[in-house]
Structure formats: structure tokens, C-alpha cells
Enzyme design. Structure first.
Site, PDB file in Angstrom:
ATOM      1  CB  SER A 124      -1.085   0.157   1.189  1.00 44.84           C
ATOM      2  OG  SER A 124      -1.528   1.371   1.509  1.00 44.84           O
ATOM      3  CE1 TYR A 148      -3.118  -0.114   4.758  1.00 41.12           C
ATOM      4  CE2 TYR A 148      -3.776  -2.143   5.148  1.00 41.12           C
ATOM      5  CZ  TYR A 148      -3.634  -1.405   4.307  1.00 41.12           C
ATOM      6  OH  TYR A 148      -3.465  -1.328   3.108  1.00 41.12           O
ATOM      7  CE  LYS A 152      -1.392  -4.505   3.261  1.00 40.00           C
ATOM      8  NZ  LYS A 152      -1.739  -5.780   2.467  1.00 40.00           N
TER       9      LYS A 152
HETATM   10  C1  WQD Z   1      -9.016   9.858   1.018  1.00 37.05           C
HETATM   11  C2  WQD Z   1      -9.480  11.254   1.371  1.00 37.05           C
HETATM   12  C3  WQD Z   1      -9.971  11.701   3.595  1.00 37.05           C
HETATM   13  C4  WQD Z   1     -13.615   9.806   3.981  1.00 37.05           C
HETATM   14  C5  WQD Z   1      -6.336   4.655   2.808  1.00 37.05           C
HETATM   15  C6  WQD Z   1      -5.627   3.946   3.377  1.00 37.05           C
HETATM   16  C7  WQD Z   1      -4.449   3.494   2.372  1.00 37.05           C
HETATM   17  C8  WQD Z   1      -5.338   2.657   1.216  1.00 37.05           C
HETATM   18  C9  WQD Z   1      -6.425   3.613   0.725  1.00 37.05           C
HETATM   19  C10 WQD Z   1      -5.401   0.554   1.585  1.00 37.05           C
HETATM   20  C11 WQD Z   1      -8.666  11.793   2.687  1.00 37.05           C
HETATM   21  C12 WQD Z   1     -10.951  12.071   3.003  1.00 37.05           C
HETATM   22  C13 WQD Z   1     -12.368  10.083   3.343  1.00 37.05           C
HETATM   23  C14 WQD Z   1     -14.665  10.742   4.253  1.00 37.05           C
HETATM   24  C15 WQD Z   1     -13.446  12.437   3.754  1.00 37.05           C
HETATM   25  N1  WQD Z   1      -5.966   1.680   1.855  1.00 37.05           N
HETATM   26  N2  WQD Z   1     -12.133  11.267   3.334  1.00 37.05           N
HETATM   27  N3  WQD Z   1     -14.574  12.076   4.016  1.00 37.05           N
HETATM   28  O1  WQD Z   1      -7.072   7.765   3.757  1.00 37.05           O
HETATM   29  O2  WQD Z   1      -6.080   8.218   1.542  1.00 37.05           O
HETATM   30  O3  WQD Z   1      -6.038   5.893   2.096  1.00 37.05           O
HETATM   31  O4  WQD Z   1      -7.139   4.012   1.815  1.00 37.05           O
HETATM   32  O5  WQD Z   1      -4.399   0.192   0.985  1.00 37.05           O
HETATM   33  O6  WQD Z   1      -3.771   2.267   3.034  1.00 37.05           O
HETATM   34  O7  WQD Z   1      -4.764   4.853   4.252  1.00 37.05           O
HETATM   35  O8  WQD Z   1      -8.191   6.915   1.745  1.00 37.05           O
HETATM   36  O9  WQD Z   1     -10.530   7.134   1.146  1.00 37.05           O
HETATM   37  O10 WQD Z   1     -10.037   7.044   3.687  1.00 37.05           O
HETATM   38  O11 WQD Z   1      -9.521   9.057   2.237  1.00 37.05           O
HETATM   39  O12 WQD Z   1     -13.238  13.553   3.428  1.00 37.05           O
HETATM   40  O13 WQD Z   1     -15.903  10.214   4.633  1.00 37.05           O
HETATM   41  O14 WQD Z   1     -10.607  11.528   1.389  1.00 37.05           O
HETATM   42  O15 WQD Z   1      -9.748  12.833   4.697  1.00 37.05           O
HETATM   43  O16 WQD Z   1      -8.102  13.190   2.362  1.00 37.05           O
HETATM   44  P1  WQD Z   1      -6.667   7.310   2.369  1.00 37.05           P
HETATM   45  P2  WQD Z   1      -9.687   7.611   2.159  1.00 37.05           P
END
Ligand code: WQD
Length: 336
Positions: A124, A148, A152
Site C-alpha cells: 500500500s 495497518y 504492510k
Molecule cells: C481519502 C481522502 C480523507 C472519507 C486509505 C488507506 C490506504 C489505502 C487507501 C489500503 C482523505 C477524505 C475520506 C470521508 C473524507 N488503503 N475523506 N470523508 O486515507 O487516502 O488511504 O485508503 O491500502 O492505505 O490509508 O483513503 O478514502 O480514507 O481518504 O473527506 O468520509 O478522503 O480525509 O483526505 P486514504 P480515504
């Protein structure tokens, strides 16, 4: 010769199985069904119009895992099985260390027993931590901001050490950025269990009225519109990246990491506005406090996957939105 796909009923695993089978490869799926459902087998078979062997297997059970290798002539493995919720890992770190680490070590030991030396591992972009400016390149120093991500990171180190001691092995470490979208048929997509963690499931729930509004975590970041920037990649591009990585490990030796992203960043608000435009659907949202642990900008440097694997993402943000919406309407039973 059969490819073993662990966690093959998950979001990325199921789409990768479809790609592999459509390229004529034989697969067998194992999954413990803790974060997926059996009907994904039927959906995969409906897409590829062919039966796919599935076995419910807990990878913490080495005996059960060994039986799979006895039953099938496995030539290589794509290992997706693992827990992946950042929030859950903070609350239950031991569950994550035991599940993600022990299942992978069990897999390596059984592969050794059966002389299977080709592995594509689901890592990841989270292993880049928050210390680097984008675009993120494979050779950067790694760190992880949560249990998590640390599983990885530890597994990447374990796999590197293992290949250093077993030089006839070939392992590819696939670092995903932000996978969204769904198979064009509308039959496969991201079906999170429990409370969704990541952005797209929450966005879709707000778009459909299932929830009142989407919460945007932070609108005061140092970006063009104040929201975080991510490298969103279509799940079908991600699946294709795994097929190319499998071809690479089948022909090469050693342990290499590869970014799977588009190399282009879009903000959370960009994604929302693109989704609204291409689906003619308004998304009610409110900007709330920042989420702990979020990094401001995450964008992949994709040169290595392009030059070494011959892979490049094809789909654009609007395709990801259209395909996600079609999937959501199908799985929720809405008229398309
Ligand atoms: C993306 C953006 C949030 C939800 C995670 C894991 C990573 C990978 C992908 C596995 C951020 C914003 C989110 C919401 C929001 N997973 N957001 N409202 O954190 O980039 O990565 O998922 O491999 O390991 O860390 O993804 O989709 O959670 O967030 O504003 O209800 O969307 O703050 O800026 P992230 P995400």
C-alpha cells in the site's frame, strides 16, 4: 498451472481474478469470508462466463492452506488476503499484526514446501508515511502512521529478507494509491463491511440519499481548494497492474516494489464535483474537522511500473465515477 489468489473475493482480488481469467489464466480463489461474501464467486463467474474454483480457507490455519497446494498445481500466488481498515487497526492492533503477518508467513512456508517461488504481494502507498513531497517514488525511506500501514511495512521487510536468503524467488510488492471505480458490468465493486472507511463508499451513500451528507475531513489544507489531494486509480487499472506484475515475477528474480497510481492528483472536492457532473447527481456535504493521520497530498511516481512492467493507468476520474455509480445502483437494486 494455476494461480492462487488469496483474498480473491475482495474488491481488488475479485477484479484481478476477472482480468486473469479473461487473459486465459487458470485461478483458484481462497478467502475466509470475513470481509466478503460468497456471492462474489457468482458475480465473477457471470462476468467471465466460466466457473472459478473457490475454497473457504483461513490462512492462519497452515493445515488448511497446505491442502490447497495439495489439491491444485499452483505455479504462482497473488496475495491480497489481509485486513485493511486504518481505523480498525488502531483499535485492534494485535488482530492486525496476527492476521496480516502470520497469514503471510504461513503462505511463504507452504509455498516453500511446494517449491512455488513466484509471489505478487498486496502492499500500500501508506508505507510512504507523511514525510515526503509528491510524487512518491519507490526508493524513498518508508514509515507507516498506523498499525495497518505498519503491517504492510513489516511484510515488505520480511519479504525482502526472505528473497535475500532465497535468491531463486521472485516477489513484487504492489503499492496502491487510492483505488475506486468498479467493473463496467456493474457486477463487481467495493462492498465494504461494517462502517466504510474510505471516501468513495461514503460519497456514494450521500449521493443516493442513504446518508444525509458526506463529511469532508478538513477544508483548510494548503491545497488549491483546501481539501486533501489523492491519486485515485480505477480498480480495473489496478487489476491490470497485478496481471503485469505476475508476468514480471514469472520471468524475473528478486524483490521489487511498484507504485500503482495514475501519477495525477485530484482533491476530494475535485472528485465530488466530477461525480456530480458525470452522474447529474448532487452530493450534499459538509466540511468538518481534519481526520487524524491524514496526509495532505499523496500522488504516485509511476515511471517504474511503466518502464519495468509495461503498465500505465488508462481510465480517467470520470470513468471511475460513472463505474462506481453504476455498481452502487446495481448492488442497491436501483434502476440504472
Ligand atoms: C481519502 C481522502 C480523507 C472519507 C486509505 C488507506 C490506504 C489505502 C487507501 C489500503 C482523505 C477524505 C475520506 C470521508 C473524507 N488503503 N475523506 N470523508 O486515507 O487516502 O488511504 O485508503 O491500502 O492505505 O490509508 O483513503 O478514502 O480514507 O481518504 O473527506 O468520509 O478522503 O480525509 O483526505 P486514504 P480515504
Amino acid at each position: 498451472m494455476t494461480i492462487l489468489v488469496t483474498g480473491g473475493l475482495g474488491f481488488i482480488g475479485s477484479h484481478t481474478v476477472v482480468e486473469l481469467m479473461e487473459q486465459g489464466r487458470d485461478c483458484v480463489i481462497i478467502d475466509n469470508l470475513s470481509k466478503s461474501t460468497l456471492n462474489v464467486v457468482d458475480r465473477i463467474e457471470a462476468v467471465v462466463q466460466k466457473k472459478v474454483p473457490f475454497l473457504k480457507v483461513e490462512m492462519l490455519d497452515k493445515i488448511a492452506l497446505r491442502e490447497v497446494f495439495k489439491a491444485y498445481n499452483i505455479s504462482s500466488v497473488i496475495h491480497f488476503a489481509g485486513y485493511k481498515s486504518v481505523g480498525e487497526s488502531v483499535k485492534q492492533p494485535l488482530l492486525y499484526y496476527q492476521n496480516n503477518l502470520i497469514s503471510t508467513i504461513n503462505l511463504l512456508e507452504i509455498m516453500q514446501e511446494f517449491d512455488v517461488k513466484k509471489l505478487v504481494f498486496s502492499s500500500s502507498a501508506t508505507v510512504y508515511g507523511d514525510a515526503h513531497l509528491p510524487p512518491l517514488k519507490e526508493g524513498l525511506a518508508l514509515s507507516a502512521p498506523n498499525p495497518y500501514g505498519r503491517t504492510k511495512l513489516m511484510l515488505e521487510e520480511i519479504l525482502r529478507d526472505f528473497v535475500a536468503a532465497n535468491t531463486e524467488w521472485s516477489i513484487a510488492l504492489m503499492r496502491y494509491f487510492n483505488p475506486i471505480g468498479a467493473h463496467k458490468s456493474g457486477l463487481l465493486g467495493e462492498m465494504p463491511y461494517g462502517t466504510p472507511n474510505n471516501l468513495m463508499p461514503h460519497l456514494l451513500n450521500a449521493a443516493s440519499g442513504e446518508t444525509e451528507k458526506l463529511q469532508i475531513f478538513g477544508g483548510d489544507y494548503n491545497t488549491e481548494d483546501g481539501s486533501c489531494i489523492r491519486d485515485f486509480i480505477h480498480i480495473m487499472d489496478l487489476a491490470d497492474g497485478h496481471v503485469k506484475a505476475l508476468q514480471y515475477v514469472e520471468e524475473d528474480f528478486g524483490c521489487e516494489a511498484f507504485n500503482l497510481g495514475t501519477g495525477v492528483g485530484y482533491s476530494v472536492l475535485n472528485l465530488i464535483h466530477t461525480f456530480e457532473a458525470v452522474t447529474a447527481t448532487k452530493i450534499p456535504y459538509e466540511i468538518v474537522d481534519r481526520r487524524d493521520g491524514d496526509i495532505v497530498i499523496s500522488i504516485a511516481d509511476v515511471e517504474k511500473a511503466t518502464t519495468v512492467l509495461g503498465w500505465k493507468a488508462k481510465y480517467r476520474l470520470k470513468d471511475m465515477c460513472i463505474d462506481s455509480w453504476r455498481w452502487y445502483q446495481t448492488v442497491k437494486g436501483y434502476t440504472i
